[in-house]
Design a protein around this motif. Structure first.
Motif, short mmCIF file in Angstrom:
data_model
loop_
_atom_site.label_atom_id
_atom_site.label_comp_id
_atom_site.label_asym_id
_atom_site.label_seq_id
_atom_site.Cartn_x
_atom_site.Cartn_y
_atom_site.Cartn_z
N VAL A 86 -10.76 45.98 41.13
CA VAL A 86 -11.52 44.74 41.20
C VAL A 86 -12.54 44.75 42.33
O VAL A 86 -13.57 44.12 42.25
CB VAL A 86 -10.59 43.51 41.37
CG1 VAL A 86 -9.96 43.16 40.06
CG2 VAL A 86 -9.55 43.77 42.44
N THR A 87 -12.27 45.51 43.37
CA THR A 87 -13.16 45.47 44.53
C THR A 87 -14.42 46.28 44.33
O THR A 87 -15.38 46.13 45.06
CB THR A 87 -12.46 45.99 45.81
OG1 THR A 87 -12.06 47.33 45.56
CG2 THR A 87 -11.28 45.14 46.17
N SER A 88 -14.41 47.15 43.34
CA SER A 88 -15.60 47.98 43.15
C SER A 88 -16.79 47.12 42.72
O SER A 88 -17.94 47.46 42.96
CB SER A 88 -15.35 49.09 42.13
OG SER A 88 -15.31 48.54 40.84
N GLY A 89 -16.47 45.99 42.08
CA GLY A 89 -17.51 45.04 41.75
C GLY A 89 -18.51 45.52 40.72
O GLY A 89 -19.54 44.93 40.50
N GLU A 90 -18.20 46.64 40.10
CA GLU A 90 -19.12 47.16 39.10
C GLU A 90 -18.47 46.98 37.72
O GLU A 90 -17.35 47.43 37.51
CB GLU A 90 -19.42 48.63 39.36
CG GLU A 90 -20.37 48.83 40.52
CD GLU A 90 -20.20 50.19 41.19
OE1 GLU A 90 -20.71 51.17 40.64
OE2 GLU A 90 -19.53 50.25 42.21
N ALA A 91 -19.17 46.35 36.83
CA ALA A 91 -18.60 46.07 35.51
C ALA A 91 -18.25 47.37 34.80
O ALA A 91 -18.97 48.36 34.91
CB ALA A 91 -19.59 45.28 34.69
N GLY A 92 -17.13 47.33 34.12
CA GLY A 92 -16.74 48.51 33.34
C GLY A 92 -16.35 49.69 34.20
O GLY A 92 -16.47 50.83 33.81
N GLY A 93 -15.85 49.40 35.40
CA GLY A 93 -15.43 50.49 36.28
C GLY A 93 -16.60 51.19 36.89
O GLY A 93 -17.74 50.74 36.78
N ILE A 94 -16.35 52.31 37.51
CA ILE A 94 -17.44 52.99 38.19
C ILE A 94 -17.77 54.28 37.48
O ILE A 94 -16.94 54.89 36.84
CB ILE A 94 -17.07 53.29 39.66
CG1 ILE A 94 -15.72 54.02 39.70
CG2 ILE A 94 -17.03 52.04 40.49
CD1 ILE A 94 -15.55 54.88 40.90
N THR A 95 -19.00 54.66 37.61
CA THR A 95 -19.40 55.95 37.08
C THR A 95 -18.84 57.01 38.00
O THR A 95 -18.93 56.89 39.22
CB THR A 95 -20.94 56.10 37.10
OG1 THR A 95 -21.48 54.82 36.87
CG2 THR A 95 -21.40 57.09 36.08
N GLN A 96 -18.29 58.02 37.42
CA GLN A 96 -17.68 59.01 38.27
C GLN A 96 -18.64 60.09 38.69
O GLN A 96 -19.41 60.59 37.90
CB GLN A 96 -16.50 59.61 37.56
CG GLN A 96 -15.46 60.02 38.55
CD GLN A 96 -14.40 60.81 37.90
OE1 GLN A 96 -14.17 60.65 36.72
NE2 GLN A 96 -13.77 61.66 38.66
N HIS A 97 -18.61 60.42 39.96
CA HIS A 97 -19.51 61.45 40.46
C HIS A 97 -18.80 62.71 40.86
O HIS A 97 -19.32 63.79 40.78
CB HIS A 97 -20.30 60.90 41.64
CG HIS A 97 -21.19 59.78 41.27
ND1 HIS A 97 -22.47 59.98 40.79
CD2 HIS A 97 -20.99 58.45 41.24
CE1 HIS A 97 -23.01 58.81 40.52
NE2 HIS A 97 -22.14 57.87 40.78
N ILE A 98 -17.60 62.57 41.36
CA ILE A 98 -16.87 63.75 41.81
C ILE A 98 -15.50 63.79 41.16
O ILE A 98 -15.10 62.84 40.50
CB ILE A 98 -16.74 63.79 43.35
CG1 ILE A 98 -16.00 62.56 43.87
CG2 ILE A 98 -18.11 63.88 43.99
CD1 ILE A 98 -15.76 62.59 45.36
N GLY A 99 -14.80 64.88 41.31
CA GLY A 99 -13.49 65.04 40.68
C GLY A 99 -12.40 64.26 41.37
O GLY A 99 -11.25 64.68 41.42
#
Ligand code: GTP
Ligand code: MG
Length: 351
Positions: A86-99
């Motif tokens: 919930v704290t990421s505040g980005e809808a639909g989760g976050i885009t992943q950049h690293i493993g």
């Protein structure tokens, strides 16, 4: 040299005695310096990771790995967990950049390693690298224990990390969690509602059922483990994965396990060395520092290290280079030993 009867080519090494004779001839005194020995000792000391003092240790977030049989829902579960953040505040989760990624549950951080599948786990263990604190074992409720489930159980047991069972796909008509628990007990894992002490959570990654329940269990287990690290010492950790990026050069995702890594720090990672030029976190943002239990992508290494390699911060560039060289030497020796062993064995086989 020729007058003295020494036939040496221009790039040949000569003994100290001969060199000093030549120097005398030209009016110089050659003094044997022991700096190389000091360096040797320093390098060895720097390659050793100092033990932590109990008083310097502070709580650190748990590092969690998701394992399980093909198609049982590992990726779906990771996606569901990221959605829960919930704290990421980005809808639909976050885009992943690293493993690796991080989630916040009730203000507490959990680090998820996405890469260590079974192979990575094996290769890391072979190098003595331990990156995960807790293993989540995903078992599809409609499929039960499969060969790779057993493999994962064995990996986690060998690594000595606690296992949390995620019985997934409970939304499916054929789901049978009780059968999964039965099969787990056959593997020596007795879940809590069967009178054992293995935590299991029934959930659906796809329908987002009980993901919070799983994360709460992760925090519970982490609390029991009393995970701690010293954020003040020189940074140490493990390379999770690395590759050569066309534009950015060698790029490594590392997990900082002790100390704090900062931009500008000279480091050695496996046989690679360099100065940390930039650090990028799981959200793809540049960061200046990374403390214990943080995964970051780092730029600035001389070459591409391997997954499972240890990285360590060192005092300066020169030390970094020398240690990397030393490690290269050690690795070559190991490889030579291994290959000569193989050929001997082969030989005996042929006899
Ligand atoms: P590999 O990476 O190939 O080993 O698979 P995986 O373990 O990552 O499984 P993945 O998450 O790709 O899921 C495999 C299939 O199962 C996909 O079609 C998902 O949609 C489905 N699936 C995953 N979780 C659930 C669930 O909770 N319920 C249902 N009904 N389907 C699910
Ligand atoms: Mg997957």
């Amino acid at each position: 040299l020729m007058k003295m009867g020494t036939m040496a080519t221009i790039n040949q090494e000569i003994s100290f005695e001969i060199a000093s004779l030549i120097c005398n001839e030209f009016g110089y005194n050659l003094i044997k310096s022991d700096t190389s020995e000091i360096e040797e000792l320093e390098i060895e000391a720097l390659m050793e990771i100092e033990e932590d003092d109990e008083k310097d240790l502070l709580p650190r977030p748990p590092v969690v790995t998701v394992m399980g049989h093909v198609d049982h829902g590992k990726t779906s579960l990771l996606d569901a967990i990221r959605d829960t953040d919930v704290t990421s505040g980005e809808a639909g989760g976050i885009t992943q950049h690293i493993g690796a990624s991080e989630v916040n549950v009730n203000g507490q951080k959990i680090v998820l390693l996405d890469t260590p599948g079974h192979e990575a786990f094996t290769s890391m263990r072979a190098r003595g690298a331990q990156v995960t604190d807790i293993a989540i074992l995903v078992v599809a409720a409609d499929d039960g224990i499969m060969p790779q489930t057993v493999e994962a159980i064995n990996h986690a047991k060998a690594a000595g990390v606690p296992i949390i069972i995620a019985i997934n796909k409970i939304d499916k008509p054929g789901a049978n969690p009780e059968r999964v628990k039965q099969e787990l007990s056959d593997q020596g894992l007795l879940v809590e509602d069967w009178g054992g002490d293995v935590i299991s959570v029934e959930l659906s990654a796809k329908k987002r059922i009980n993901i919070e329940g799983l994360l709460e269990m992760v925090l519970l287990v982490a609390e029991v483990e009393e995970l701690k690290a010293n954020p003040e010492k020189r940074a140490v950790g493990t390379v999770i994965e690395a590759e050569l990026d066309k534009g950015r050069g060698p790029v490594a995702t590392v997990l900082v396990q002790g100390g704090t890594l900062r931009v500008g720090d000279p480091i050695v990672a496996g046989v690679a060395s360099g100065k940390v030029r930039a650090m990028i976190n799981y959200k793809g943002r540049r960061v200046k520092q990374a403390g214990p239990s943080t995964a970051v992508e780092i730029l600035g290494l001389s070459e591409v290290p391997s997954g499972g390699d240890q990285f360590v911060q060192v005092p300066n560039d020169k030390a970094a280079r020398l240690i990397a060289e030393k490690r290269q030497e050690l690795r070559r020796e190991e490889m030579l030993k291994a290959s000569s062993k193989i050929s001997l064995d082969d030989l005996f086989e042929q006899l």
